[in-house]
Motif scaffolding. Structure first.
Motif, PDB file in Angstrom:
ATOM      1  N   GLU A   1       0.918  -1.141  -0.054  1.00  0.00           N
ATOM      2  CA  GLU A   1      -0.170  -0.015  -0.057  1.00  0.00           C
ATOM      3  C   GLU A   1       0.875   1.165   0.033  1.00  0.00           C
ATOM      4  N   HIS A   2       1.850   1.238   0.859  1.00  0.00           N
ATOM      5  CA  HIS A   2       2.692   2.481   1.125  1.00  0.00           C
ATOM      6  C   HIS A   2       3.479   2.486  -0.450  1.00  0.00           C
ATOM      7  N   ARG A   3       4.152   1.549  -0.841  1.00  0.00           N
ATOM      8  CA  ARG A   3       4.814   1.596  -2.100  1.00  0.00           C
ATOM      9  C   ARG A   3       3.977   2.220  -3.360  1.00  0.00           C
ATOM     10  N   ASN A   4       3.070   1.582  -3.356  1.00  0.00           N
ATOM     11  CA  ASN A   4       1.882   1.976  -4.490  1.00  0.00           C
ATOM     12  C   ASN A   4       1.476   3.415  -4.354  1.00  0.00           C
ATOM     13  N   LEU A   5       1.326   3.720  -3.289  1.00  0.00           N
ATOM     14  CA  LEU A   5       0.859   5.248  -3.037  1.00  0.00           C
ATOM     15  C   LEU A   5       2.323   6.164  -3.447  1.00  0.00           C
ATOM     16  N   GLY A   6       3.475   5.999  -2.888  1.00  0.00           N
ATOM     17  CA  GLY A   6       4.428   6.716  -3.394  1.00  0.00           C
ATOM     18  C   GLY A   6       4.803   6.628  -4.589  1.00  0.00           C
ATOM     19  N   ILE A   7       4.378   5.354  -5.472  1.00  0.00           N
ATOM     20  CA  ILE A   7       4.679   5.633  -6.731  1.00  0.00           C
ATOM     21  C   ILE A   7       3.826   6.579  -7.608  1.00  0.00           C
ATOM     22  N   ALA A   8       2.484   6.294  -7.116  1.00  0.00           N
ATOM     23  CA  ALA A   8       1.509   7.311  -7.819  1.00  0.00           C
ATOM     24  C   ALA A   8       1.689   8.611  -7.518  1.00  0.00           C
ATOM     25  N   PHE A   9       1.977   9.294  -6.044  1.00  0.00           N
ATOM     26  CA  PHE A   9       2.722  10.444  -5.731  1.00  0.00           C
ATOM     27  C   PHE A   9       3.715  10.798  -6.558  1.00  0.00           C
ATOM     28  N   TYR A  10       4.625  10.067  -6.505  1.00  0.00           N
ATOM     29  CA  TYR A  10       5.882  10.503  -7.514  1.00  0.00           C
ATOM     30  C   TYR A  10       5.514  10.801  -8.962  1.00  0.00           C
ATOM     31  N   ARG A  11       4.522   9.896  -9.872  1.00  0.00           N
ATOM     32  CA  ARG A  11       4.418  10.271 -11.204  1.00  0.00           C
ATOM     33  C   ARG A  11       3.746  11.319 -11.186  1.00  0.00           C
ATOM     34  N   THR A  12       3.023  11.991 -10.087  1.00  0.00           N
ATOM     35  CA  THR A  12       2.274  13.320 -10.363  1.00  0.00           C
ATOM     36  C   THR A  12       2.811  14.462  -9.819  1.00  0.00           C
ATOM     37  N   GLY A  13       4.154  14.360  -9.424  1.00  0.00           N
ATOM     38  CA  GLY A  13       5.088  15.282  -8.943  1.00  0.00           C
ATOM     39  C   GLY A  13       4.718  15.606  -7.509  1.00  0.00           C
ATOM     40  N   MET A  14       3.951  15.009  -6.574  1.00  0.00           N
ATOM     41  CA  MET A  14       4.011  15.082  -5.051  1.00  0.00           C
ATOM     42  C   MET A  14       5.027  14.488  -4.643  1.00  0.00           C
ATOM     43  N   LEU A  15       6.143  15.323  -4.361  1.00  0.00           N
ATOM     44  CA  LEU A  15       7.553  14.690  -3.956  1.00  0.00           C
ATOM     45  C   LEU A  15       7.485  14.461  -2.572  1.00  0.00           C
ATOM     46  N   ASP A  16       6.954  15.543  -1.545  1.00  0.00           N
ATOM     47  CA  ASP A  16       7.030  15.280  -0.234  1.00  0.00           C
ATOM     48  C   ASP A  16       6.256  13.977  -0.006  1.00  0.00           C
ATOM     49  N   GLU A  17       5.015  13.855  -0.328  1.00  0.00           N
ATOM     50  CA  GLU A  17       4.042  12.635  -0.168  1.00  0.00           C
ATOM     51  C   GLU A  17       4.789  11.596  -0.622  1.00  0.00           C
ATOM     52  N   ALA A  18       5.332  11.490  -1.773  1.00  0.00           N
ATOM     53  CA  ALA A  18       6.184  10.102  -2.440  1.00  0.00           C
ATOM     54  C   ALA A  18       7.258   9.755  -1.591  1.00  0.00           C
ATOM     55  N   SER A  19       8.244  10.925  -0.940  1.00  0.00           N
ATOM     56  CA  SER A  19       9.126  10.647  -0.114  1.00  0.00           C
ATOM     57  C   SER A  19       8.611  10.063   1.393  1.00  0.00           C
ATOM     58  N   ARG A  20       7.530  10.367   1.874  1.00  0.00           N
ATOM     59  CA  ARG A  20       6.854   9.837   2.851  1.00  0.00           C
ATOM     60  C   ARG A  20       6.766   8.550   2.941  1.00  0.00           C
ATOM     61  N   GLU A  21       5.731   8.201   1.957  1.00  0.00           N
ATOM     62  CA  GLU A  21       5.319   6.816   1.557  1.00  0.00           C
ATOM     63  C   GLU A  21       6.458   5.928   1.343  1.00  0.00           C
ATOM     64  N   PHE A  22       7.543   6.301   0.706  1.00  0.00           N
ATOM     65  CA  PHE A  22       8.785   5.394   0.463  1.00  0.00           C
ATOM     66  C   PHE A  22       9.608   5.033   1.601  1.00  0.00           C
ATOM     67  N   ARG A  23       9.758   6.092   2.617  1.00  0.00           N
ATOM     68  CA  ARG A  23      10.559   5.871   3.978  1.00  0.00           C
ATOM     69  C   ARG A  23       9.592   4.866   4.735  1.00  0.00           C
ATOM     70  N   ARG A  24       8.500   4.964   4.499  1.00  0.00           N
ATOM     71  CA  ARG A  24       7.563   4.217   5.553  1.00  0.00           C
ATOM     72  C   ARG A  24       7.871   2.889   5.143  1.00  0.00           C
ATOM     73  N   VAL A  25       7.835   2.645   3.792  1.00  0.00           N
ATOM     74  CA  VAL A  25       8.156   1.172   3.297  1.00  0.00           C
ATOM     75  C   VAL A  25       9.455   0.896   4.015  1.00  0.00           C
ATOM     76  N   LEU A  26      10.475   1.637   3.724  1.00  0.00           N
ATOM     77  CA  LEU A  26      11.867   1.158   4.032  1.00  0.00           C
ATOM     78  C   LEU A  26      11.822   0.820   5.439  1.00  0.00           C
ATOM     79  N   GLU A  27      10.865   1.531   6.501  1.00  0.00           N
ATOM     80  CA  GLU A  27      10.929   1.293   7.966  1.00  0.00           C
ATOM     81  C   GLU A  27      10.440  -0.152   8.154  1.00  0.00           C
TER      82      GLU A  27
END
Length: 566
Positions: A251-277
């Protein structure tokens, strides 16, 4: 021009109405507390809509209705590399697996249901990115925004009543069959379908999945059953409160990719870091986190993130390619070359024209024009029947210009603009070549056209200011240079030098001195600036020597696309 806003200030209905009236084409992205949705427009009409991680997908509906077998659907999705419901619908239309009328009806219903669901989001942010609809294919659906707005408003009103009885989708209900029989209740088709499932074990999420009905239709039917006393709440599904770890990671990974593709970088970074945690070894999320750093220009962080991702034994070529690019931006040319060699090795027998292009760019920076030309030709051949990227036209035009073949440079850049009319670096570099060929008016028109694409690019204002300055159109040049320093205060000493010269000609000596002092702060050894400052007091009417005014060339930053899908 992109549109940004907050749903607390402008409702989604207002935004849809604005885009409809403006007959806009592009993608509207909405983010809210870990949820993400998109609505695609073509000439002001809705043609697609989706919500990341939404459980009820087109394929699920088709399987539930018995329209297609699960194994056939999985086989088709793998063969056609299906990414979303729109891809699936297009793939099914090209086959005889599903009745096309049924498919069109289901896809339209799904798009409508997504939009109606998004109408209920009153908190969050939205972004609209315009896009030219150059696809020759007709959209699968085309829905009037007005019709969606009317139905959406009605549903919002009804849902405000429904949620009083059904405040959460993890509630479990049970039908009182004796009461239904005693009253010989006349149930609607939706209520009949739900009554068979209301056995005290299924929560509302499960009812939506198993019934094949939309969230609204389930809520409306269940509200009627509860209000009449035919069903009652018996508990809550605790299993839904804590999803399994794999589900959370996805869920967090897919959200991060969706945020990244639409330029929402802060939100994307937050989701990818949650995955890595949750899972430190998740290479896809670490790779995308590196892309976020690169998009922000945080090259040291990008290089370290890509380097960490490259430690994985199965790291794909794209990781090493982006590592090479990030290392080059930090000045580590040797490391970049080694990383690029490893990217080529990992690509194996599948030629990637982007790798050849990166090698060409590296050769160009080293001054090896002959090697650059060979690699550019290799890259174009590897693209085959497809058009090369905008970055290829950028590098090929630059190579031709550096080789002194300005006519070929113009031809390459114009060819690129025919394919990528909104590529600002191509406009800018074409203007530079025109100016060096002496076509000053053509250069100015090219720059003015580029500014319509991106009015916030300091390079464009600087180059236009240079032209206007040499044409002695000092008032217009001053406006262009002022825009440069507003957008990029540290752009370079040449801007402040020319601003000082213009102020001096106007008799604004204090402004001239301040501009020259700023130029000297950026380049302490600039002799022209030092001479101008030294000459201000003893010679008020001195004519100062003109600085060099060679236009700058924008070097386009190109990120390799990731080959794997999350």
């Amino acid at each position: 021009m992109a549109i940004h806003g907050n749903l607390s200030e402008a409702s989604l209905a207002d935004v849809l109405q604005l885009l409809s009236l403006g007959q806009k084409t592009g993608c509207l992205s909405i983010a809210r507390d870990g949820s993400f949705g998109t609505v695609h427009f073509a000439d002001g009409r809705v043609v697609d809509a989706s919500i990341a991680n939404r459980r009820d997908r087109l394929g699920d509906r088709l399987v539930r209705l018995g329209a297609v077998a699960p194994d056939e659907l999985a086989r088709l999705a793998a063969q056609r590399q299906v990414q979303d419901d729109r891809d699936l619908a297009k793939a099914l239309l090209a086959t005889e697996l599903v009745d096309h009328d049924l498919l069109g009806q289901l896809f339209r219903t799904q798009v409508e249901e997504v939009v109606y669901h998004l109408f209920g989001w009153t908190q969050g942010t939205f972004t609209f990115e315009p896009d030219d609809d150059t696809s020759p294919e007709a959209p699968l659906v085309s829905i009037s925004a007005d019709a969606l707005l009317l139905e959406g408003a009605r549903r919002i009103d009804e849902w405000s009543l429904i949620e009083k009885k059904i405040p959460s989708f993890d509630l479990i209900f049970e039908v009182d069959r004796s009461r239904v029989s005693a009253h010989e209740a006349s149930l609607s088709p939706a209520q009949e379908r739900l009554a068979a499932l209301l056995d005290g074990t299924h929560d509302v999420h499960a009812l939506i999945e198993r019934s094949g009905l939309s969230e609204f239709d389930v809520g409306k039917a269940l509200y009627g059953l509860v209000t009449t006393g035919y069903a009652q709440r018996v508990g809550r599904s605790s299993a839904r409160r804590q999803p399994p770890p794999e589900s959370r990671v996805a869920e967090h990974r897919n959200l991060g990719i969706a945020f990244y593709r639409t330029g929402m970088l802060d939100e994307a970074s937050r989701e990818f870091r949650r995955v890595l945690e949750l899972r430190e070894s998740d290479g896809i999320s670490r790779f995308h986190l590196g892309l976020v750093h690169a998009r922000r220009g945080e090259w040291a962080d990008a290089a370290s993130t890509f380097a960490r991702a490259a430690q994985e034994p199965e790291a794909p070529s794209a990781v090493w390619h982006n590592l090479a690019f990030a290392l080059e931006q930090t000045g580590d040319r040797a490391g970049a070359s080694r990383a690029l060699d490893e990217a080529v090795r990992r690509a194996g027998s599948l030629p990637d024209p982007r790798l050849a292009l990166s090698r060409a760019d590296m050769a160009l920076r080293d001054g090896d024009l002959a090697a650059a030309e060979v690699l550019l030709a290799t890259a174009r051949a590897q693209w085959g029947a497809r058009q090369p990227s905008a970055a290829w036209f950028h590098t090929a035009g630059l190579a031709a210009a550096l080789a002194g073949d300005s006519r070929r440079a113009v031809a390459l850049l114009e060819e690129g603009l025919a394919v990528y009319p909104h590529a600002v670096p191509l406009h800018n570099n074409l203007a530079v070549v025109h100016e060096r060929r002496g076509s000053y008016e053509l250069a100015a028109r090219t720059l003015e056209h580029a500014l319509l694409e991106d009015a916030n690019c300091p390079h464009l204002h600087k180059n236009l200011g240079d032209y206007l300055y040499r044409a002695q159109r000092y008032d217009e040049a001053c406006d262009a240079f002022v825009r440069v320093v507003r957008l990029a205060p540290l752009h370079g000493p040449d801007v402040y030098l020319k601003l000082g010269n213009i102020h001096y000609r106007r008799g604004a000596l204090d402004d001239a001195r301040l501009a020259w002092e700023q130029a000297l702060a950026l380049e302490p050894g600039n002799r022209i600036v030092m001479a101008n400052l030294a000459a201000m007091l003893p010679a008020a009417d001195q004519v100062f020597p003109e600085p060099s005014a060679t236009p700058s060339v924008v070097n386009e930053a190109v990120l390799a696309a990731h080959g794997a899908d999350a």
